[in-house]
Design an enzyme around this catalytic site. Structure first.
Site, mmCIF file in Angstrom:
data_model
loop_
_atom_site.group_PDB
_atom_site.id
_atom_site.type_symbol
_atom_site.label_atom_id
_atom_site.label_comp_id
_atom_site.label_asym_id
_atom_site.label_seq_id
_atom_site.Cartn_x
_atom_site.Cartn_y
_atom_site.Cartn_z
ATOM 1 N N THR A 178 -1.329 1.753 -8.390
ATOM 2 C CA THR A 178 -2.301 2.173 -9.401
ATOM 3 C C THR A 178 -1.658 3.067 -10.458
ATOM 4 O O THR A 178 -1.932 2.932 -11.645
ATOM 5 C CB THR A 178 -3.489 2.886 -8.727
ATOM 6 O OG1 THR A 178 -4.012 2.045 -7.703
ATOM 7 C CG2 THR A 178 -4.583 3.185 -9.719
ATOM 8 N N THR A 179 -0.768 3.968 -10.033
ATOM 9 C CA THR A 179 -0.068 4.838 -10.986
ATOM 10 C C THR A 179 0.676 4.005 -12.020
ATOM 11 O O THR A 179 0.637 4.311 -13.216
ATOM 12 C CB THR A 179 1.024 5.676 -10.275
ATOM 13 O OG1 THR A 179 0.547 6.062 -9.009
ATOM 14 C CG2 THR A 179 1.423 6.869 -11.092
ATOM 15 N N GLY A 206 0.828 -1.203 0.000
ATOM 16 C CA GLY A 206 0.000 0.000 0.000
ATOM 17 C C GLY A 206 0.866 1.258 0.000
ATOM 18 O O GLY A 206 1.846 1.321 0.713
ATOM 19 N N ASP A 254 -9.419 -3.595 -6.640
ATOM 20 C CA ASP A 254 -9.857 -3.139 -5.319
ATOM 21 C C ASP A 254 -10.785 -1.949 -5.489
ATOM 22 O O ASP A 254 -10.497 -1.046 -6.268
ATOM 23 C CB ASP A 254 -8.655 -2.736 -4.463
ATOM 24 C CG ASP A 254 -8.105 -3.941 -3.709
ATOM 25 O OD1 ASP A 254 -8.750 -5.003 -3.777
ATOM 26 O OD2 ASP A 254 -7.051 -3.816 -3.082
ATOM 27 N N VAL A 265 2.767 2.581 -2.459
ATOM 28 C CA VAL A 265 3.973 2.674 -3.299
ATOM 29 C C VAL A 265 3.676 3.216 -4.697
ATOM 30 O O VAL A 265 4.589 3.505 -5.464
ATOM 31 C CB VAL A 265 4.715 1.319 -3.448
ATOM 32 C CG1 VAL A 265 5.203 0.823 -2.108
ATOM 33 C CG2 VAL A 265 3.841 0.282 -4.134
ATOM 34 N N GLY A 266 2.393 3.331 -5.035
ATOM 35 C CA GLY A 266 2.038 3.833 -6.356
ATOM 36 C C GLY A 266 1.673 2.723 -7.332
ATOM 37 O O GLY A 266 1.919 2.830 -8.527
#
Lengths: 316, 395
Positions: free
Chosen positions: A21-22, A16, A44, A18-19
């Site tokens: 989704t980016t 969680g 999610d 750390v990016g």
């Protein structure tokens, strides 16, 4: 090893913050930009994938948000309904009402059911060849193995029935390294690196899913070139030259020196974590370094910048 | 305590005051913001300054707190942090610091043993394949068990203060709602519908389309496993619901407070705001907001920013200052590069610092206590580190 973007299904995971989704968003952007029909799917229910493309919220129904780029968010109930109608050809009456409710109920108790419906939908899209590539913004490191092993778990729990019959072809897709790969996102910090190493070990032990790449996000640029850090150190420690500069720029430059020192020490401790990661990972697994973005940390602009960085790291 | 007087003096105005007046502190926030470290730092400070017995509970399966405290492999039992560790950190704590790691599987088993009517039932539940999967792997089971375990520890009455680090949830609300969901789960009509044919042999399953479909999809063996599991679990219904309600009461008790941790980045701030809203709308006590890993304030200094611009634009001229390069044992060219890099670095981080300041300014919701923790240049993984962090949130 299969080129990353030549696979059909890429799961992107990471600790969680750390990016994750980016990186999923920019990977999908890059693939679409390089001519691949790409689906990016958020698993999610945080609902912020859309923020990275600055588009309307994504839904279960895929929507083309840029040329060759479709986006969706997973909805297990909708996915089950689709599955029941397409695979089991159940009459509509039975797909809604008590069965859907029962599913929701069983899914909140029986492990693997929610996951199999998620993974099943993604594998089905691969099987049907609707897209060249599917990028999944998957669960975080703590839960990804559970997601990827859902077909095995179902095989153990459910001895007969249609659900069990469905797991075989899913495993074929998931276990084929030229089709499916996992990308783990980390940052150069202690916990993200530790979790990445734990995960890669579990991946080997508990699944047949191929580790396709590790993305190291938010890497600070090297501040000083060769020999320059020593000059900086001398300047920082010499009151005479410092006074000279203070006078030339009409005021103290102490904050500038402190900021440079902060960067140097931050980079040094981050480099240690990077080296720990590099030393422990199979040398055949590509490590892709993404720069720390000073000017935009989120939104479409950041997605573009990271897609460019990924492109460079992948040698395109 | 904070030195304030007047009508508000009884309210906590600092983390210090909060830790002194509450018995349970629950740290929450999105992943990667430093929740675990912050919870450990707060507990450490309370043990050092206030005294008494302070426990920090972490529920994170990644065992981060174990690292943060320099401990390894502590299980579901509370363990005292070695007083010698404080001695070598150069402090003499007034009280004791204890730590516990949540073992979800173990806690579920204990719960079943406690609530099952007899040993045979508990044995059958514990060996049910569905149960084994749920207790070991089921993600949401962490949420409930964390709160359940907190209740258990609190009612044993062995600690003056319990600081809880919450599990990473898909939805920030999950663990607050976990006790209620658990109670609802057991009271559900659907559960009764599902297990009805197995409870009474009188109902002919095959005649009902609902079961026909379920059987076709999942197979009858699996349905039977599910049904057995739920039937067995129903024997614990009374105890379970009562317990879940008691856990919820404890979370709402005035002795309990929530501390939201966030970094000043868009996504965590959004989540923190959402969390704070939910806490206040559901009338839980919001004790503080801790902003973690915040860049130093000097980066916001405009005069310094102008000098940084001079470093970048006039590096060559500055490097020619009389005798400067020589006294630093370098040449003018290299010195110019160093100055330009120092200037550019300041300007880069000034952009980030301004973005952080903007986010802080725009924060829609503000609890009474807002503490700021600076970005440390090194990781916090030991007691001195926790103390260093703790000092920053204390007052």
């Amino acid at each position: 090893m299969t080129d990353l973007l030549d696979r059909k299904l890429i799961f992107v995971t990471g600790k969680g913050g750390v990016g994750k989704t980016t990186i999923a968003a920019s990977l999908a952007w890059l693939a679409a930009d390089r001519g691949k029909r790409t689906l990016v799917c958020e698993v999610d229910a945080k609902g912020n994938l859309a923020d990275f493309y600055e588009t309307a919220p994504t839904r279960f129904e895929e929507r083309e948000i840029a040329p060759r780029l479709w986006a969706m968010s997973m909805d297990t109930e909708a996915s089950l309904k689709q599955y029941l109608s397409l695979q089991l050809k159940l009459p509509l009456m039975l797909r809604i009402g008590p069965l859907a409710k029962m599913f929701d109920f069983v899914a909140s108790a029986a492990p693997g059911v929610r996951e199999i419906v998620t993974v099943g939908k993604l594998c089905w899209e691969v099987k049907e060849k609707h897209y060249d590539l599917i990028v999944v913004d998957a669960s975080a490191t703590g839960h990804i193995v559970g997601q990827l092993t859902a077909p095995q778990a179902i095989n153990q729990l459910v001895q007969v029935g249609l659900v069990r019959q469905q797991t075989g072809w899913m495993l074929d897709i998931l276990d084929d390294p030229s089709t499916t790969g996992l990308v783990v996102v980390a940052t150069p910090a202690e916990m993200p690196v530790s979790e990445t190493l734990d995960l890669t070990a579990r991946l080997r032990e508990e699944t047949n899913v191929d580790l396709a790449a590790i993305v190291v996000n938010r890497v600070l640029p090297e501040l000083f070139g060769r020999g320059e850090e020593e000059v900086f150190e001398r300047l920082d420690a010499s009151p005479g030259p410092r006074d000279q500069i203070d006078a030339a720029v009409a005021g103290p430059v102490v904050s500038l020196m402190r900021a440079a020192r902060l960067t140097v020490t931050m980079r040094r401790s981050r480099t240690e974590h990077l080296e720990r990661l590099r030393g422990a990972i199979d040398p055949n697994v590509p490590l892709l370094y993404m720069p720390y973005l000073f000017f935009r940390s989120h939104g479409l602009r950041a997605t573009h910048q990271l897609a460019d960085a990924l492109s460079a790291e992948l040698g395109y | 305590m904070a030195s304030g007087s007047g009508p508000t003096s009884s309210r906590a105005e600092s983390i210090e005051g909060l830790l002194a007046s509450k018995e349970i502190v629950i740290a929450c926030g999105s992943g990667g913001v430093g929740k675990t470290t912050t919870a450990a730092a707060a507990a450490t400070m309370a043990a050092v300054r206030h005294g008494g017995k302070v426990l920090v509970v972490t529920v994170d399966p990644a065992r981060r707190l174990a690292n943060a405290l320099g401990l390894e492999g502590f299980g579901n039992v509370e363990k005292r942090v070695d007083p010698d560790a404080f001695k070598s950190a150069g402090v003499r704590p007034r009280g004791e610091l204890w730590a516990a790691m949540l073992d979800t599987k173990q806690s579920w088993d204990d719960l079943v043993r406690r609530h099952a009517p007899d040993r045979e039932t508990s044995g059958r539940i514990l060996s049910n394949p569905l149960y084994q999967n749920i207790s070991g792997k089921f993600i949401q089971s962490h949420d409930y068990i964390a709160m359940e375990r907190l209740y258990e520890i609190h009612s044993e009455g062995n600690f003056d203060l319990i600081v809880v680090d919450t599990p990473p949830t898909r939805n920030a609300m999950d663990f607050i709602e976990a006790p209620r969901r658990m109670a609802d789960f057991f009271s559900s009509r659907l559960l009764r519908l599902l297990i009805a044919p197995y409870q009474s042999r009188l109902v002919n399953m095959a005649s009902r389309p609902f079961y026909q479909v379920a059987d076709r999809v999942l197979g009858s063996q699996f349905l039977e496993d599910i049904a057995e599991f739920f039937i067995l679990f129903q024997t614990m219904y009374g105890g379970f619901v009562e317990r879940a309600n008691a856990v919820e009461r404890l979370l709402r008790d005035r002795r309990t407070t929530f501390v939201v941790v966030s970094t000043l980045e868009a996504a965590p701030v959004k989540e923190a705001e959402f969390f704070i809203e939910v806490l206040s709308s559901k009338r839980f006590h919001l004790g503080a907001l801790i902003l973690n890993k915040v860049l130093p304030e000097y980066l916001l200094d405009e005069a310094a920013e102008q000098r940084a611009a001079r470093f970048c634009d006039d590096a060559v001229e500055l490097a020619k200052l009389d005798g400067l390069a020589e006294s630093l044992h370098t040449d003018q060219e290299q010195l110019a590069r160093v100055l330009a890099e120092v200037g550019a670095n300041f300007r880069n981080f000034a952009v980030v610092a301004r973005r952080e300041a903007g986010l802080r300014h725009d924060l829609q919701v503000r609890p009474e206590v807002v503490a700021t923790v600076p970005e440390f240049d090194e990781d916090i993984h030991d007691l001195p580190g926790l103390l260093r962090l703790g000092e920053r949130i204390w007052t």
